[in-house]
Design a protein around this motif. Structure first.
Motif, PDB file in Angstrom:
ATOM      1  N   VAL A   1       0.854  -1.190   0.000  1.00 12.39           N
ATOM      2  CA  VAL A   1       0.000   0.000   0.000  1.00 12.39           C
ATOM      3  C   VAL A   1       0.889   1.239   0.000  1.00 12.39           C
ATOM      4  CG1 VAL A   1      -1.781   1.284   1.242  1.00 12.39           C
ATOM      5  CG2 VAL A   1      -1.806  -1.229   1.251  1.00 12.39           C
ATOM      6  N   ILE A   2       0.710   2.097  -0.992  1.00  8.40           N
ATOM      7  CA  ILE A   2       1.483   3.332  -1.115  1.00  8.40           C
ATOM      8  C   ILE A   2       0.562   4.506  -0.824  1.00  8.40           C
ATOM      9  CG2 ILE A   2       3.040   4.673  -2.574  1.00  8.40           C
ATOM     10  CD1 ILE A   2       3.954   1.796  -2.441  1.00  8.40           C
ATOM     11  N   ALA A   3       0.981   5.398   0.057  1.00 13.64           N
ATOM     12  CA  ALA A   3       0.213   6.612   0.341  1.00 13.64           C
ATOM     13  C   ALA A   3       0.947   7.812  -0.230  1.00 13.64           C
ATOM     14  CB  ALA A   3       0.010   6.787   1.841  1.00 13.64           C
ATOM     15  N   CYS A   4       0.239   8.619  -1.010  1.00 15.78           N
ATOM     16  CA  CYS A   4       0.805   9.852  -1.553  1.00 15.78           C
ATOM     17  C   CYS A   4      -0.284  10.907  -1.447  1.00 15.78           C
ATOM     18  CB  CYS A   4       1.263   9.651  -3.000  1.00 15.78           C
ATOM     19  SG  CYS A   4       2.169  11.061  -3.682  1.00 15.78           S
ATOM     20  N   LEU A   5      -0.427  11.433  -0.241  1.00 18.07           N
ATOM     21  CA  LEU A   5      -1.535  12.321   0.072  1.00 18.07           C
ATOM     22  C   LEU A   5      -1.032  13.721   0.409  1.00 18.07           C
ATOM     23  CD1 LEU A   5      -3.510   9.670   2.119  1.00 18.07           C
ATOM     24  CD2 LEU A   5      -4.136  10.571  -0.123  1.00 18.07           C
ATOM     25  N   LEU A   6      -1.937  14.582   0.856  1.00 16.53           N
ATOM     26  CA  LEU A   6      -1.593  15.985   1.079  1.00 16.53           C
ATOM     27  C   LEU A   6      -0.602  16.173   2.221  1.00 16.53           C
ATOM     28  CD1 LEU A   6      -2.070  19.009   0.511  1.00 16.53           C
ATOM     29  CD2 LEU A   6      -4.007  18.894   2.116  1.00 16.53           C
ATOM     30  N   ASP A   7      -0.875  15.530   3.343  1.00 19.25           N
ATOM     31  CA  ASP A   7      -0.022  15.693   4.517  1.00 19.25           C
ATOM     32  C   ASP A   7      -0.234  14.514   5.448  1.00 19.25           C
ATOM     33  OD1 ASP A   7      -2.535  16.196   5.674  1.00 19.25           O
ATOM     34  OD2 ASP A   7      -2.244  18.361   5.713  1.00 19.25           O
ATOM     35  N   ASP A   8       0.505  14.513   6.572  1.00 21.43           N
ATOM     36  CA  ASP A   8       0.436  13.381   7.492  1.00 21.43           C
ATOM     37  C   ASP A   8      -0.974  13.193   8.053  1.00 21.43           C
ATOM     38  OD1 ASP A   8       1.848  11.330   9.268  1.00 21.43           O
ATOM     39  OD2 ASP A   8       0.916  12.649  10.759  1.00 21.43           O
ATOM     40  N   ALA A   9      -1.655  14.295   8.349  1.00 23.51           N
ATOM     41  CA  ALA A   9      -3.024  14.187   8.866  1.00 23.51           C
ATOM     42  C   ALA A   9      -3.926  13.471   7.865  1.00 23.51           C
ATOM     43  CB  ALA A   9      -3.572  15.572   9.186  1.00 23.51           C
ATOM     44  N   SER A  10      -3.718  13.730   6.582  1.00 19.86           N
ATOM     45  CA  SER A  10      -4.524  13.076   5.542  1.00 19.86           C
ATOM     46  C   SER A  10      -4.291  11.567   5.533  1.00 19.86           C
ATOM     47  CB  SER A  10      -4.182  13.650   4.165  1.00 19.86           C
ATOM     48  OG  SER A  10      -4.433  15.029   4.106  1.00 19.86           O
ATOM     49  N   VAL A  11      -3.047  11.164   5.812  1.00 21.62           N
ATOM     50  CA  VAL A  11      -2.749   9.729   5.869  1.00 21.62           C
ATOM     51  C   VAL A  11      -3.516   9.081   7.013  1.00 21.62           C
ATOM     52  CG1 VAL A  11      -0.922   8.013   6.191  1.00 21.62           C
ATOM     53  CG2 VAL A  11      -0.468  10.070   4.844  1.00 21.62           C
ATOM     54  N   GLY A  12      -3.466   9.722   8.174  1.00 19.90           N
ATOM     55  CA  GLY A  12      -4.189   9.186   9.323  1.00 19.90           C
ATOM     56  C   GLY A  12      -5.680   9.100   9.073  1.00 19.90           C
ATOM     57  N   GLU A  13      -6.244  10.132   8.456  1.00 18.00           N
ATOM     58  CA  GLU A  13      -7.686  10.139   8.176  1.00 18.00           C
ATOM     59  C   GLU A  13      -8.060   9.056   7.166  1.00 18.00           C
ATOM     60  OE1 GLU A  13      -8.468  14.074   6.851  1.00 18.00           O
ATOM     61  OE2 GLU A  13      -7.962  15.003   8.781  1.00 18.00           O
ATOM     62  N   ALA A  14      -7.243   8.897   6.129  1.00 23.24           N
ATOM     63  CA  ALA A  14      -7.555   7.908   5.088  1.00 23.24           C
ATOM     64  C   ALA A  14      -7.491   6.488   5.623  1.00 23.24           C
ATOM     65  CB  ALA A  14      -6.592   8.066   3.915  1.00 23.24           C
ATOM     66  N   LEU A  15      -6.543   6.232   6.518  1.00 23.07           N
ATOM     67  CA  LEU A  15      -6.327   4.867   6.989  1.00 23.07           C
ATOM     68  C   LEU A  15      -7.029   4.560   8.308  1.00 23.07           C
ATOM     69  CD1 LEU A  15      -2.535   4.489   6.116  1.00 23.07           C
ATOM     70  CD2 LEU A  15      -4.490   3.469   4.935  1.00 23.07           C
ATOM     71  N   GLU A  16      -7.664   5.540   8.900  1.00 29.48           N
ATOM     72  CA  GLU A  16      -8.375   5.315  10.160  1.00 29.48           C
ATOM     73  C   GLU A  16      -9.457   4.247   9.959  1.00 29.48           C
ATOM     74  OE1 GLU A  16      -8.929   5.441  14.040  1.00 29.48           O
ATOM     75  OE2 GLU A  16      -7.471   6.711  13.004  1.00 29.48           O
ATOM     76  N   GLY A  17      -9.398   3.221  10.775  1.00 27.54           N
ATOM     77  CA  GLY A  17     -10.400   2.165  10.706  1.00 27.54           C
ATOM     78  C   GLY A  17     -10.130   1.094   9.672  1.00 27.54           C
ATOM     79  N   THR A  18      -9.057   1.227   8.870  1.00 24.58           N
ATOM     80  CA  THR A  18      -8.719   0.184   7.905  1.00 24.58           C
ATOM     81  C   THR A  18      -7.908  -0.904   8.589  1.00 24.58           C
ATOM     82  OG1 THR A  18      -6.660   1.240   7.225  1.00 24.58           O
ATOM     83  CG2 THR A  18      -8.656   1.867   6.039  1.00 24.58           C
ATOM     84  N   ASP A  19      -7.932  -2.086   8.039  1.00 25.26           N
ATOM     85  CA  ASP A  19      -7.188  -3.225   8.588  1.00 25.26           C
ATOM     86  C   ASP A  19      -5.804  -3.258   7.937  1.00 25.26           C
ATOM     87  OD1 ASP A  19      -6.235  -5.542   9.658  1.00 25.26           O
ATOM     88  OD2 ASP A  19      -7.712  -6.864   8.702  1.00 25.26           O
ATOM     89  N   LEU A  20      -4.800  -2.870   8.705  1.00 22.71           N
ATOM     90  CA  LEU A  20      -3.433  -2.829   8.186  1.00 22.71           C
ATOM     91  C   LEU A  20      -2.619  -4.070   8.537  1.00 22.71           C
ATOM     92  CD1 LEU A  20      -2.464   0.901   8.896  1.00 22.71           C
ATOM     93  CD2 LEU A  20      -3.054  -0.130   6.699  1.00 22.71           C
TER      94      LEU A  20
END
Length: 300
Positions: free
Chosen positions: A69-88
């Motif tokens: 899984v590659i994340a290329c988002l706006l900022d660190d907060a966006s990463v946390g919001e996108a992945l919140e509640g996902t099964d990692l």
């Protein structure tokens, strides 16, 4: 029967399809990888669907699709919001979102607590350089060495790879350090063009002189590195600090004559004068690093 090299390529999930994310996705698609994409604004991912990517409806669906899984988002907060509640759990998370070293270390701990291996990345390229080997673009990586080793070939499809250590913060630190040096260079370039602008000097004629001069001066970084390694700032000094500070007066008078603000130069000049005032006139400028490290308000 022969193996199909395309079929053996690692499938990739990409979170974020802005300019950089889209360039990354196209590079992996061109290299024969299956790519699943997700974007907070779904319409922005549809162009990639027409090019062969699978568009996930949610970030959780995208994460479930592939191990890498590659994340290329706006900022660190966006990463946390996108992945919140996902099964990692059992996922390999590579975060190419621009952030600080502290954010990278915290995100690594966050991901590992959720059962994922983590790699942070700092992209030293702009979107048009992605997927173009001769462009010179590359990505710093730091974090899980096993993750990097396993996925090195996949990560190398969009741009070159440079692994800089197991500390998850090192990729961001290398990234920001180089960008900071670039900012200082741009400040000097801006001041130089401001000086010549009122005169009958064509900027296009001046530009190659400026590039050649900066290229010739850039290897001074090696002397700074040597001085920091040995603690001796007086070896092989060509232009010592006392001489440089004296020369600054001419730079400032010229700026005044040309009616150009010296504000891009004076902060560095002030540090040079302070170091000289401490009795280090026979050194080069390496000791200024110590002044920055001990600046008031600098965290211990």
């Amino acid at each position: 029967m022969t193996d199909n090299p395309v079929a053996s390529r690692t499938p990739v999930t990409l979170l974020g399809t802005g300019a950089m994310g889209s360039a990354l996705a196209r590079a992996w698609l061109a290299a024969g990888h299956e790519v699943t994409v997700w974007n907070r604004t779904p319409a922005r991912a549809q162009t990639l669907a027409a090019e062969g990517a699978t568009v996930a409806r949610t970030a959780a669906e995208a994460v479930t699709a592939n191990r890498l899984v590659i994340a290329c988002l706006l900022d660190d907060a966006s990463v946390g919001e996108a992945l919140e509640g996902t099964d990692l759990s059992s996922r390999d998370l590579v975060n190419l979102t621009t952030g600080t070293p502290a954010e990278a270390r915290a995100r690594a701990a966050w991901a590992e607590a959720r059962g994922a291996r983590y790699l942070d990345g700092g992209i030293m390229a702009v979107p048009p350089m992605i997927g173009v080997p001769q462009s010179g673009g590359y990505v710093f990586y730091s974090g899980s060495p096993d993750l990097f080793t396993e996925h090195r070939d996949t990560l190398a499809a969009p741009a070159g790879t440079r692994y800089v250590g197991a500390d998850p913060g090192f990729a961001a630190l290398h990234d920001v350090a180089l960008l900071s040096a670039m900012s200082g260079m741009f400040a000097g370039i801006t001041h130089a063009f401001a000086l010549i602008r009122p005169e009958d000097i064509a900027p296009k004629d001046f530009a190659p002189l400026l590039v050649d001069w900066l290229t010739a001066m850039a290897p001074a970084a090696h002397q700074t590195a040597d001085g920091l390694a040995t603690g001796d700032y007086t070896r092989n000094v060509v232009s010592n600090l006392a001489m440089q500070v004296a020369g600054n007066a001419t730079l400032l008078r010229t700026a005044e004559e040309q009616r150009v603000s010296p504000e891009l130069l004076t902060p560095y000049m002030a540090l040079m004068e302070r170091r000289l005032g401490q009795g280090h006139g026979d050194e080069d400028g390496t000791g200024i690093v110590e002044l920055l490290e001990s600046a008031p308000g600098t965290p211990a």
